[in-house]
Design a protein around this motif. Structure first.
Motif, short mmCIF file in Angstrom:
data_model
loop_
_atom_site.label_atom_id
_atom_site.label_comp_id
_atom_site.label_asym_id
_atom_site.label_seq_id
_atom_site.Cartn_x
_atom_site.Cartn_y
_atom_site.Cartn_z
N LYS A 79 31.65 -2.04 23.52
CA LYS A 79 30.98 -0.92 22.84
C LYS A 79 30.49 -1.28 21.44
CE LYS A 79 31.96 2.28 26.01
NZ LYS A 79 30.94 3.08 26.71
N ILE A 80 31.29 -2.03 20.69
CA ILE A 80 31.00 -2.28 19.28
C ILE A 80 30.56 -3.71 19.02
CG2 ILE A 80 31.91 -2.14 16.91
CD1 ILE A 80 31.73 0.55 18.37
N GLY A 81 31.21 -4.62 19.72
CA GLY A 81 31.02 -6.05 19.46
C GLY A 81 32.01 -6.51 18.41
N ILE A 82 32.84 -7.46 18.75
CA ILE A 82 33.85 -7.95 17.81
C ILE A 82 33.65 -9.46 17.60
CG2 ILE A 82 35.54 -6.17 18.40
CD1 ILE A 82 37.02 -8.24 20.08
N HIS A 142 43.63 7.05 21.02
CA HIS A 142 43.01 6.40 22.19
C HIS A 142 41.51 6.28 21.91
CE1 HIS A 142 41.37 10.33 23.41
NE2 HIS A 142 42.56 10.81 23.09
N ILE A 143 40.87 5.45 22.67
CA ILE A 143 39.43 5.23 22.48
C ILE A 143 38.66 6.48 22.92
CG2 ILE A 143 37.44 3.91 23.30
CD1 ILE A 143 39.26 1.49 23.52
N ASP A 144 37.76 6.97 22.06
CA ASP A 144 36.90 8.10 22.43
C ASP A 144 35.50 7.86 21.89
OD1 ASP A 144 36.77 9.02 19.69
OD2 ASP A 144 38.71 9.97 19.97
N GLU A 145 34.55 8.66 22.35
CA GLU A 145 33.15 8.47 21.99
C GLU A 145 32.91 8.70 20.50
OE1 GLU A 145 30.66 7.28 23.78
OE2 GLU A 145 32.14 6.94 25.37
N ASP A 146 33.59 9.69 19.92
CA ASP A 146 33.40 9.97 18.49
C ASP A 146 33.79 8.75 17.65
OD1 ASP A 146 32.52 12.49 19.01
OD2 ASP A 146 34.46 13.46 18.68
N MET A 147 34.90 8.13 18.02
CA MET A 147 35.37 6.95 17.29
C MET A 147 34.33 5.83 17.38
SD MET A 147 38.61 4.57 18.26
CE MET A 147 39.36 3.44 17.10
N MET A 148 33.85 5.58 18.58
CA MET A 148 32.88 4.51 18.78
C MET A 148 31.58 4.80 18.03
SD MET A 148 34.29 2.16 20.48
CE MET A 148 35.57 1.77 21.66
N ASP A 149 31.15 6.06 18.07
CA ASP A 149 29.91 6.43 17.38
C ASP A 149 30.00 6.18 15.88
OD1 ASP A 149 28.70 7.14 19.73
OD2 ASP A 149 29.09 9.30 19.52
N GLU A 150 31.17 6.53 15.29
CA GLU A 150 31.35 6.32 13.85
C GLU A 150 31.24 4.84 13.49
OE1 GLU A 150 34.18 10.07 12.49
OE2 GLU A 150 35.08 8.11 12.86
N LEU A 151 31.86 4.01 14.29
CA LEU A 151 31.82 2.57 14.02
C LEU A 151 30.41 2.02 14.19
CD1 LEU A 151 35.11 1.52 15.86
CD2 LEU A 151 34.78 1.85 13.40
N ILE A 152 29.71 2.51 15.20
CA ILE A 152 28.33 2.09 15.41
C ILE A 152 27.46 2.50 14.23
CG2 ILE A 152 26.27 2.48 16.82
CD1 ILE A 152 28.18 2.71 19.25
N HIS A 153 27.66 3.72 13.72
CA HIS A 153 26.87 4.21 12.58
C HIS A 153 27.11 3.36 11.33
CE1 HIS A 153 26.71 8.46 14.58
NE2 HIS A 153 25.75 7.65 15.02
#
Length: 456
Positions: free
Chosen positions: A240-243, A197-208
């Motif tokens: 969150k990420i932009g696709i 499921h979507i979580d903050e850690d996942m989003m942060d990794e993709l942003i990094h």
């Protein structure tokens, strides 16, 4: 199969419209109410359905439509056009830099959506288009994810860059781009880690990753079978990420298909491809007009032709053409035809692309298990019997039935219908000589000049 229920319901609505000489405003509104319910049951977003119905009704309730001689056809035309507009109007390709530069594509999505397999599928398509892709194993969490990418990459003849499962994702991404530059690869496809499921850690990794390297295309892979959840996931990832685009997987499954009708409207981003099967080749470019035609039961001949051109062996098609002209079609040839059908996704997949054929789903002609029984019976024949159908007699039929584990009545039916099919195959020259040449040659040899009748 995707959209089957929605397609059936919409066709029932349109069948009632066609039966009316003229339509009143009440007729149109009543029909669109049924269309609305069908779309909602297919898990299309409520907001999307509401706007869609309003757009259709605004166009349909007017003098031009209500006063026309064929108002039912006009309403169907409007629904078709609005459905195309809803899904994006035009086919969109992945944006690539010139071949002398490196295009970095980051594939993202939840675990279980089929992302790693899709990475290899996309790589294979880009390779076929003349690019030099490098697949990059950035999923360091899921067990065997790296190995899965390596296996799929090998099947596609593609290199895979991996640094094991103990490295930082950003470091892997940076190193892969450097490796690509040194070794002449011009597309880098990052297979990032998914979560349940979507979580903050996942989003942060993709942003990094996006902060550390220049990502040209961020493509979201979503499972169409999750219905409205797929649309919600797409909306959150985009926020969150932009696709830049979406790939829908498992559209061949028992899915209501609402995601395909909702994602463009919710995210504003195009659907690039749809996954229509497990094989690495089962990834189709998404054409909104073709998908709308499928949903409305109008077929999708262009995609069917393209599938035939990709899967049908050119030399075999030429040989088959000669055999048909000489009426030399035998059981060996029929085995080849069944093989071609399997490569193209099976009978149900093909029938879904033929205009009007979706109403025949569930009939014996479309029974995949029947196809397997036919194959078993032919394989139970001796090489001489397969090459010379005229050798059939009662004792041979009994032996074949026993070898295939079927009743002799099934063998009798196959022999009789095969003779009918052989006669039918003589009528295909016109189809083979059409403008699509090789692809239609393969289709012709499978469908007998358009009068689809398989001997089972």
């Amino acid at each position: 199969m995707a959209f089957e229920s929605l397609s059936d319901k919409l066709q029932n609505v349109f069948k009632n419209l066609r039966g009316k000489g003229r339509l009143s405003e009440a007729d149109v509104k009543a029909a669109l109410k049924e269309v609305k319910m069908a779309l909602l049951e297919a898990d299309v977003s409520f907001k999307v359905v509401k706007q869609f119905i309003k757009s259709v009704q605004d166009r349909a309730v007017g003098e031009e439509v209500l006063g026309s001689l064929q108002p039912g056809q006009m309403v169907i035309k409007i629904v078709h056009e609005e459905m195309i507009r809803l899904m994006g109007s035009d086919m969109t390709e992945i944006a690539l830099k010139p071949s002398g530069e490196i295009t970095v594509i980051m594939m993202i999505g939840l675990q279980g959506a089929g992302k790693t397999t899709t990475v290899a599928k996309i790589g294979g398509k880009l390779k076929a288009a003349g690019r030099k892709p490098l697949l990059v194993a950035c999923d360091v969490y899921r067990p065997a994810a790296i190995q899965q990418l390596q296996i799929n990459g090998e099947r596609q003849g593609l290199p895979v860059f991996a640094m094991g499962d103990r490295q930082n994702l950003v470091n892997i991404a940076k190193a892969s781009i450097e490796h690509a530059g040194k070794n002449g690869y011009n597309v880098v496809i990052l297979d990032t880690a998914g979560r349940l499921h979507i979580d903050e850690d996942m989003m942060d990794e993709l942003i990094h990753i996006k902060e550390a390297v220049s990502v040209d295309q961020t493509i979201l892979v979503v499972d169409a079978m999750t219905g409205q959840d797929a649309v919600n996931v797409a909306g959150m990832f985009h926020e969150k990420i932009g696709i830049d685009g979406v790939i829908l997987t498992k559209l061949d499954g028992d899915t209501r298909g609402g995601a395909a009708l909702s994602i463009r409207a919710v995210t504003g981003k195009p659907i690039l491809y749809v996954g229509m099967g497990e094989k690495l080749s089962d990834l189709e470019a998404f054409y909104p007009d073709r998908m709308a035609s499928r949903i409305l039961g109008m077929g999708d001949i262009l995609t069917l032709i393209e599938k035939a051109e990709m899967e049908v062996d050119e030399e075999k098609a030429r040989e088959m053409s000669q055999k048909l002209r000489k009426a030399e079609f035998d059981y060996n040839d029929f085995l080849d035809q069944m093989s071609q059908i399997k490569k193209m996704g099976g009978i149900a997949s093909i029938m879904g692309m033929l205009p009007g054929m979706n109403q025949m789903k569930g009939m014996p002609e479309a029974d995949e298990s029947a196809l397997k029984r036919v194959e078993a019976m032919i394989l139970s024949m001796t090489p001489q019997e397969r090459a010379n159908p005229a050798l059939m007699n009662p004792s041979r039929k009994r032996r074949i039935a026993k070898g295939a584990g079927v009743d002799i009545s099934e063998v009798n039916r196959i022999v009789k219908q095969f003779d009918q099919m052989k006669k039918m195959m003589k009528q295909m020259n016109g189809m083979m000589n059409s403008k699509k040449g090789r692809g239609m040659s393969g289709l012709g040899s499978m469908f007998g000049g358009g009068r689809f009748k398989m001997p089972f």
